[in-house]
Each structure stands twice: as C-alpha cells, then as structure tokens.
Design an enzyme around this catalytic site. Structure first.
Site, short mmCIF file in Angstrom:
data_model
loop_
_atom_site.label_atom_id
_atom_site.label_comp_id
_atom_site.label_asym_id
_atom_site.label_seq_id
_atom_site.Cartn_x
_atom_site.Cartn_y
_atom_site.Cartn_z
N TYR A 443 0.83 -1.22 0.00
CA TYR A 443 0.00 0.00 0.00
C TYR A 443 0.86 1.27 0.00
CZ TYR A 443 -0.12 -0.23 5.28
OH TYR A 443 0.14 -0.29 6.62
N GLU A 444 0.21 2.39 -0.18
CA GLU A 444 0.92 3.68 -0.33
C GLU A 444 1.94 3.60 -1.47
OE1 GLU A 444 -1.05 6.14 1.54
OE2 GLU A 444 0.81 6.94 0.74
N GLY A 445 1.61 2.87 -2.53
CA GLY A 445 2.56 2.68 -3.63
C GLY A 445 3.43 1.47 -3.37
#
Lengths: 605, 605
Positions: A443-445
């Site tokens: 997550y978050e890239g």
C-alpha cells in the site's frame, strides 16, 4: 505476541546525540515548546500508552478481527476504550495547529509517536493514521468554513477520516477512476461510485468519519487531469458542527486479509452521497499528492515498527530457548544446552533485525527534520518554502518507503526463523508480525512504484542526478572527516567508495535511459535497494561516529550502549551492506533481459 | 487460488533432454519398467489428479482447516474423498517395492509425483508425505514380521504413518528428549511422553496411523546416544493384520498455525502406549537419519512447489490487470492501459519466480538420480552402495533444502507483490501460498541447521572440502566444454570464475575454522546461500546449453520453449546470481562481528 517495550534510549540517542533535535526545534517557528524536557515527557507518556494500553490488544485484535453487521463495523474488544485514551490524551492533534485544538508540535514528533503506537499495535494505529492524512489535506485545501467545521473534531479525535482513492479496477493508475461527482446546484455535489481498500472506512471508534474522495466532475477530461477532490462526511455536520443527517455512503464489505486484521479495510459504496469539493476542479490528484511524501514516511515507519517488535520477541526467545552447544564450546555448562543466542548464526539473525530497526529509525529521524520544514511551509502558506523542502524530502521518501518496508518484512521473517517451528504457531505472535508487515510493501505505492518514483521521477527527470550528487557529497564529506579516526577509518573508506559508485551508476543509468526508456523500469528495483543499503550505511556510520566520540571522551557513564552501536554498525557493514554489490551489478544489465521474452512464452503446456 | 497446471513440458525437458532419465532408468535394477512411455503416462495421470482433484481443495482447505473433537481430527471437506482417489490410484506405493504391493518404480519418480501433488495442495500432500517417511524407516529397520504387518497397508495407503521426534522443549537438539519406553517383558514397550508438531498425527483419512517414535529406554545413556526407535500404532494390529485394540496415544491439541492449515499438526500424548523397538537399542537417531537426505529433498521440493504455483497465479494476473503504460510506449493502445506484464519491473518479479521454480526443479531432478542409487542400496541391503550414494547426495541435500525453501518463500512473496494490494486479500489465494511456504525454512531442520550441516559437517568435517572440489570440477569442465559456443560463452566465463571462487572460499573457511570454531556458524548462512546461487547457475547454464543445441540443430518444431529457457537463464545470470557477491563478501568477515556483543547489550532501556 512480544510485549512491546519502547526503545527510548535509542530514540533519545538519535534525537539528542545524533541529529541535535533541540537545536533543530529551536529554529522552528513551532518548535519553541518542543524543548528537551517536554519532548522527553511526551516520549515517556507515549511509551506508556503504547506499552500498557495498545500492545496488550495486538494479538487479541488479530484473532478477533473486525466484524461487519448491517453496515456497521465492530472493532475488536478493547479498541474503543484504547482509542478513547488515545484521543483524550491529545495524541491525535500532537503535531497539528493549536487553532484547531492541536498541540502545535513539529511534525517530526508525530512521527516518533507513530512509531511507538504502530509498533505496539499496527492495526490500531491505522485508524488515527488515516485521519492524519485527511486532516493534512483539509488543512491545506479546505475553505476556512470547512476547516472550522471539520478540523476541530478531527484534531480532537472525536471524528476520524479516510482517503478514498482506490477502485476495484485501479489503484496505482488513478487515471482510470470512475467515481462521479455531479453538481447539486447548491454548491455541493452528489458523489457516486465504489471505493475499495479503504482503511478505517467504517468503524465504531468515532461519532463521525470524514472521507476525502477522488471523483470526476461530469465535464472532466479523461485520465489524471480530470480528477477532483471531495469531502464526503459519513454524517453530514450542521453549520454549528453538530451531527445532522446520515450521508449516502455505506460499507458493503470488509476485506479478508492476510494480516492487519484489526484494521477495518472497507469496500465503500457512495450512492449520491453529498460532498463538497476542496481545492481546484480537476486538480484533485495534485492536491492528494501534497502530503504524499509525509504519508509515505508514515508507511516507511511500518518497516522499523515490525523489525523492532519482531526483534524484541526473537531476542527474548533466543535468551530463553536452549539448544545444542556453541561451536566454540559450552557457554552455559550447568544447563542442558546453551541458549540459542550463543550460536553465531542466531546472532546474525538478531543483529539483522536490530540493524534494520535502528538503522531505519535513524533514516526516519533524519527525514523527519525535512518534513518539519516542509509542513511548516504548508501551515505558513509559504509555497516556495514548501516546495523547496518537499523536493529535498522527495528524494528520501521512496527510498525510505520502498527499502525500509522490504527490510521490515525480512526482519519480521527472521523473527519467525529465530523461533524455529514455534515461530509458525499463532500463540507466539511472531507470525502475525510477518503477516502484518506484509502489507507495507503493497500500500501507499508498491515497492515497484517507489522504485520508479525514485529513479525515474526524483533522480532522472526532476533532478538529473542532482539528488544523488547532493546526498553522496554529504557521505563523501563524512568520509573525509572521519578518515583519520582509527575507529572510523574502515567505514569512511567503504563509504567513500560507495558514494563514488552510486554517482557513477546514476550517471550510467541516465545515459542508458536516453536511448532505452525501458531501462529505467528494468533498473529501478536494484537502484532503489542499492540506494537504501548505501544510505543506511551512511546513517550507521554516523551513529558509529557519535558513539565512538562518546566512548573516546571517556565521559560516558554507560559506554555499553555506545559499544553496542559500534558492534551493530560493524555488523551492518559486514553482513548487510555487501548485498549492494549484487544490486550494483544487476542494475546495469541490459533491459532486454527483462523485456525480450514474448508474453506467450512465459509458460508452455 | 490459482488453478494449478502441471508444467509437464518442463518436466519432460528435464527428464528426457537434460538428465537423460531413460538411460538412467535403463541401468537401474528397478528401472526396467520406467520406460519413457510408462513415465509419460504416469506424469499425465498424476497431473490429472493434482489439477482436477487436489488443486480445487487448496483454498477451501485453508479456510476450513482441521477440527479436533473428542480426540478425533476432521480434515477439511473433500480431503477424505481426494485421499481415497490418491490411494486407490496406487500413488502411495509408486516408488516402493512390489513385494509390499507397491509399483516398484525408482524413488525419483516419487519425487516428481510429490512436486505435482504438493503444488496442487501442499497441506494435502503432508498426509501421504509423512507416511513415506514411516514406510522408509520400516523398510530398512523393521523385522520381517513387522514389515509383513505394516508395510502392505501403508503402501496401499489404507494406513498412514508419522515421524514423532519433536518435544515441547526440543526439536533440533534431540539429545534433550524425554519420552520414555519401558520394557513390558513380552518384547514390547510402554511408551510415555509428549510429542509436538506431529504432522498427520491424527486425522480421518485412514483406518490406522503408525507412529515412528523416538524414546529412551530406562537404562539409556543421556544425550543423543540414548535414543531408540519404536513403532507405536494408533490401533494395535492383530497378527493377521486386522485391527485390534486402541493404543494409548491421543491427540490432545491441534496447533494454530500461520499456514498449511489443512494439514493436522498435532500434540500427541503417549500414555503407556504399546510399542515395538525397531533397529538397535540406543541407535534410534542414526536410524531416523538414514532417510534424512530423502526427507529433506522432499521438503526442498516445497520451495519449487510454491514458486511454481505463485508464478502461475501472478502470470495470469499480470496478463489481465491493466495499469499505466510501458515506459517505452503504449503496448496495448486500444486498451485503457497496458497489462502490467509489459512493465519491466513486473517481468523481473515473474522471471524471478520462473527462474527459481525451473532452476530448482533442475536441481531436484539431478539429486533425484543420486537418490535412486541410494535407495536401491537400502532396498538391496547393500550398505556400501547406500553409503557411497548417500554421501554424494548429502552434499546436495542441505543446499537444496536450505536454499530452495528460502527462495521458494521469496518467490511466493513476489507473487503477492505482482498482485499489489489484491495480493493481500485471501480470496485470490496468493497470500496463502506465502503462508504455506513459510513453514518450509523451519521444519526438517531450519535453514540455519542446513547451513551448519553443509559447511560444518558435509564440507569441512566429512570431506575436507572434497565435496566442493568435486562439484566445482563438474562446473569447470562444463565451462571449458562450452567456452567456444558463442551462445554459451557468457555463462561459461562467469561459471568458471565462480567455480574457482567457491573453492577458494571453502579453503579459506577451512583454514579459519581451525583457529576459530565460531567462524563456521558465522559463515554458514552465507556459504549456504552462495553455494545455492552458484549451483543453480550451473543448472541454468546446463539447461541453456541443451536449449541452445536444440535451437542450433534447427530440428525443433517449437523453438519457443528453448528460447524461453535461454531468456530465463540470461535473467538468472543477470538478476539473481549477482547476489552471490554479497554472500562471498560476508562469509569471510571475522566471526567476532557476530559473537562480540554481550548478551545484555542487545537492548537498552
């Protein structure tokens, strides 16, 4: 599950001895109150909350998970009470402006807090963590009227917030998103669409939830240039801030996940939900990305949280479990066997965890100072200042997020390994740490997105290598300064070579990228990991230099802490840094090694 | 959960084109029936069972898990029916002697079978897998009378078996074990004690379970020299083989595990259970270790199983999921975005999985030929032959078990990574593969145990480096033979260097070990991983050489398969083999880097 003990000695070492936070805070407009005594007291109090309230709920939270019934989400037993303690202690607004009820402390203290809260109970920390993202976005883009309504209850923790980006068919590639926002004619919008993977999207901890939603206006251009940002509260507040009508947003499902089970990951259906646009039309993505660097550092912290917690668990077990004898002879002759910490290979695993946790913490604390300046730029409305520091921070963000979460996962897996077969058993909590840690590289890239952001955007396009040149100049200067110190010469020499190599590799990749654009993607992972290993080496050498100075002074009453720093630095240089060699070799290999194989030739019947 | 498709083309390539199994089988006393047609038919049938019967139960088995009620274990829905198909198909006795009802095929075919069964459903494969361990032990050590009673139903799969080694306080260090066996005066023994982590210790798949139990006689010397081996059946068979009285062994608990949830991992309480000693008194550990190499290869296979399954899942997703555009320009201009398989970094992950699965498979198939000779030595009662081949195999075992399970776990994690956030969601089955794979580096001797076995026992003590010298001579010869082939020169050159380095490093470690015994443990992990990377490089080059020959001949109708082999070999040499550099560097670092830090200095308050 290991009972968490906040590593306050290490935190103080970094704050006071390595990065001179007292001087850093003294120069910040909002740093006056962050004097060493106050900071010390905040650390102690936060550690207490983390150790006594949140850590005991970590294993049970995983076991129980969240339950969805009639659109309502029930968090695990004890979470609501713990959250009330968190909110009433004023922790949510620690680093947010006093005008909204916050404590106005610098952003960096919030990151220090996040580590303790997150290590004790990562799932719990997701609820206030997502709120911070929402608060930051409102703080910069909302109108004064909206701020007046939303910021105080969010800062107080009475309300919480979310960030609604991902849809079933797109996460990274937000240009594909379909959620619509149609003007109602009264200045508000009707928002409709499905968002997935919404952390804290629905729960029973707060009386209201404020969703920040990416959606398209009816006339929006396609792709990323047609996305706007909306506030969509779960319960629509009246002008006086009191709660009004229930809005058209419903949690239709909770995801069944590998880990972070006590964190509610929601599918949210927006059906003509009333929303208000914030920021400019069609510029929602840019607005969403304002605090991206900060958010990503918040996730990078997860790497050190799980390394630290797994280390604490593995260390306790390694001192207690007895098996075989050390190869150099019995260490505990009166016992049936030696504690496994006497085996060099077990120490290798423990030191790997320790080096990752403490090395990563140093990287975070360094970047946190940049984040302080950047955040102040936003709060002060000083766009130039914001931009300057955000660019500086931007080089560190993908390295911290990508590299530290990968290493955090490795450290969590080493913790299982130290336990042997027992590490696979739920009751010990070690396997949960690895499952919880597994989300951090996604997550978050994803790590791949961070790698491309680093090499493609931050290094090649935005700075044409300058970001690397600047940071390696810092390393090179450190090397020169320390070359004559006998304790430091080893590190100085090695670092000087890596600083030069990092530059050369960057230059070589820049040249290749001109002719072969796929080479950027092909090299990006290795470049990210290489950068991470070399950067962490610098921060270990920096810690070693301070430790060596303290020991040399003879003024330290407790040299053991500093000697342990030296030993861990040595371990890092001997056992982890050499991995950079492999990445250096692989990043300059031709991209066609990766691109040549036709899609239909990956498998054969 | 990805639907498993057996990689028959690759298996046939290895069997027929790389390792010339037809010739290998032709020279084996029990290989006459394993002609290419029969082997081909066995592969097809086994693939069918794996794909159609076992694979569909993999996800549901994880979800449902095993249930313990009143001492009885219920396996997940469908397992009993699947097991009946497995047993009635004659799969359990595939590689066991015809005199007990087996099919008398070489051991290696059993390993090929194990891979397919295990990839389709690792948890399922644990039940027949543990039985094989029990059968092997009985085959060598039981009296003719015991064999006559136990071997036929085990071979038929009507009964199953276990291996009861671990106790709560000891796993690796079996010298600490406490389970007692007291003579009853009638030639049998009363066995009492607690065993943990007993896979397939209790279940509903077979009418009886035969436990092979390590225990101490009353007068046994302490430590490993006082351990004997006992047969303890769950239900005591009458002389005619019919089932008699229930024995005093009870499953008191099932472990709650991170993964392999459909495999029943039992706590077994033996309370005056009737048992019969097999083999010599106090030599039980040696007997247990006779088939250790085979058992460990059985676990090494888990590495390739999970790499293969995760690869198949990730590949399908990467072709289907669309996100962003390839850096070198649109690849699917008529689609909203390019399939993620067009991104070089995604290909890096897929090729990592593919290179591990296929490279590991080649390593297993090579070792399996040694295992054929070794097993025949046992079956023929030819101790010298057994010893010769067991020693040969012994060098490969820790590398295969240690290295392939570590890489299998990595590959499984890459599969999650390709899925992005969706990889974290249970429904896709990708996270299950990583949880299932996680056990492989822990049981059958942790990676640390394998590393010490390799460097300490197999290389330094048993062969004084000869094992490395012999294998690197094979590599060196291959390099010389291929140096003039333009397609192979690159690999030949690199391999020649690594072969020389591997020898030098071994010699250096031998010299260091004389003065510093801790250095063996300190270097062992890096030596194991280094050995694995170089060994896999050889097996990739070998595959590349064959592929290059086939393409060069122009005789192949379908050169794509061979071209894919070349591309994957190239990938391995460019992106995975360079990791060996880091291990080479770290393994020669002083052991005091690991041993120096005092135990009380690992953390500070």
């Amino acid at each position: 599950m290991p009972a968490y003990k906040a590593p306050l000695r290490d935190m103080r070492f970094l704050l006071n001895e390595v990065f001179d936070y007292p001087a850093h805070y003294a120069q910040l407009p909002n740093g006056k109150d962050a004097d060493p005594d106050t900071v010390g007291a905040i650390l102690e109090e936060c550690a207490k909350l983390a150790e006594e309230v949140l850590s005991p709920l970590n294993l049970s939270g995983d076991e129980e998970g969240c339950k969805l019934e009639n659109g309502e989400v029930r968090t695990p037993k004890g979470f609501k009470e713990a959250y009330e303690q968190y909110a009433s202690g004023g922790w949510q607004g620690l680093s947010h402006p006093t005008e909204f009820g916050g404590q106005g402390m610098p952003m960096s203290l919030g990151l220090v807090k996040s580590e303790m809260i997150g290590t004790a109970n990562w799932s719990f920390s997701m609820y206030p963590g997502l709120s911070l993202g929402c608060m930051n976005t409102l703080m910069q883009y909302a109108t004064p009227e909206h701020k007046a309504i939303y910021m105080p209850p969010l800062t107080e923790g009475r309300w919480s917030g979310t960030m609604c980006l991902t849809e079933p068919h797109c996460g990274t590639d937000l240009g594909q998103l379909k959620t619509k926002a149609e003007p109602r004619g009264d200045g508000s919008y009707s928002v409709s669409g499905t968002k997935i993977f919404i952390s804290a999207g629905e729960h029973d901890l707060t009386e209201n939830i404020v969703h920040i939603v990416l959606a398209r206006l009816p006339d929006a251009p396609p792709g990323t240039r047609g996305i706007s940002l909306f506030i969509v509260p779960k319960i629509i507040p009246n002008a006086d801030g009191s709660l009004g009508a229930r809005n058209g947003v419903v949690c239709s499902a909770l995801e069944h996940k590998m880990g972070i089970k006590a964190s509610a990951t929601c599918v949210l259906n927006f059906e003509n939900a009333q929303g208000w646009m914030i920021g400019e039309a069609n510029k929602g993505l840019e607005a969403m990305f304002t605090f991206m660097n900060t958010a990503r550092i918040g996730t990078a912290i997860q790497g050190i949280c799980h390394a630290e917690l797994s280390f604490q668990g593995a260390l306790a077990y390694a001192k207690e479990r007895r098996s075989m004898r050390a190869l150099s002879g019995k260490k505990e002759p009166d016992k049936v066997a030696d504690a496994i910490i006497y085996h060099a290979d077990v120490r290798r695993m423990l030191l790997t965890q320790k080096a990752i946790a403490e090395g990563g913490r140093a990287m975070i604390y360094y970047a946190a100072q940049l984040a302080d300046h950047m955040t102040n730029g936003i709060v002060e409305g000083d766009q130039k200042k914001y931009k300057y520091w955000d660019d500086k921070l931007g080089f560190f963000t993908p390295i911290l997020k990508g590299f530290l979460t990968e290493l955090g996962l490795e450290a969590a897996n080493q913790g299982i390994q130290v336990f042997g077969g027992h590490g696979y058993i739920k009751e010990h909590g070690m396997e949960q740490i690895a499952r919880d840690a597994r989300i951090a590289t996604l997550y978050e890239g994803t790590t791949g997105v961070q790698a491309l952001d680093l090499l493609g955007r931050k290094v090649l396009i935005m700075t044409r290598g300058k970001a690397v040149r600047e940071f390696t100049a810092v390393i090179a200067k450190f090397s020169v300064d320390n070359m004559r110190n006998p304790r430091m010469r080893r590190y100085a020499t090695v670092l000087a070579k890596y600083a030069a190599e990092w530059n050369l590799l960057t230059m070589r990749l820049m040249l290749t990228a001109r002719k072969d654009r796929d080479s950027v993607s092909a090299a990006s992972h290795h470049f990210l990991m290489y950068s991470g290993y070399v950067m962490m080496a610098y921060f270990w050498a920096l810690q070693a230099a301070i430790a060596s100075e303290k020991i040399g002074n003879g003024g330290s009453e407790k040299p053991e802490f500093y000697k342990a720093k030296l030993a861990t630095a040595r371990f890092y240089f001997d056992h982890l840094l050499p991995r950079a060699k492999g990445h250096a070799s692989s990043m300059v290999k031709p991209s066609k090694t990766l691109t040549k194989l036709p899609i239909e030739s990956f498998v054969f019947d």
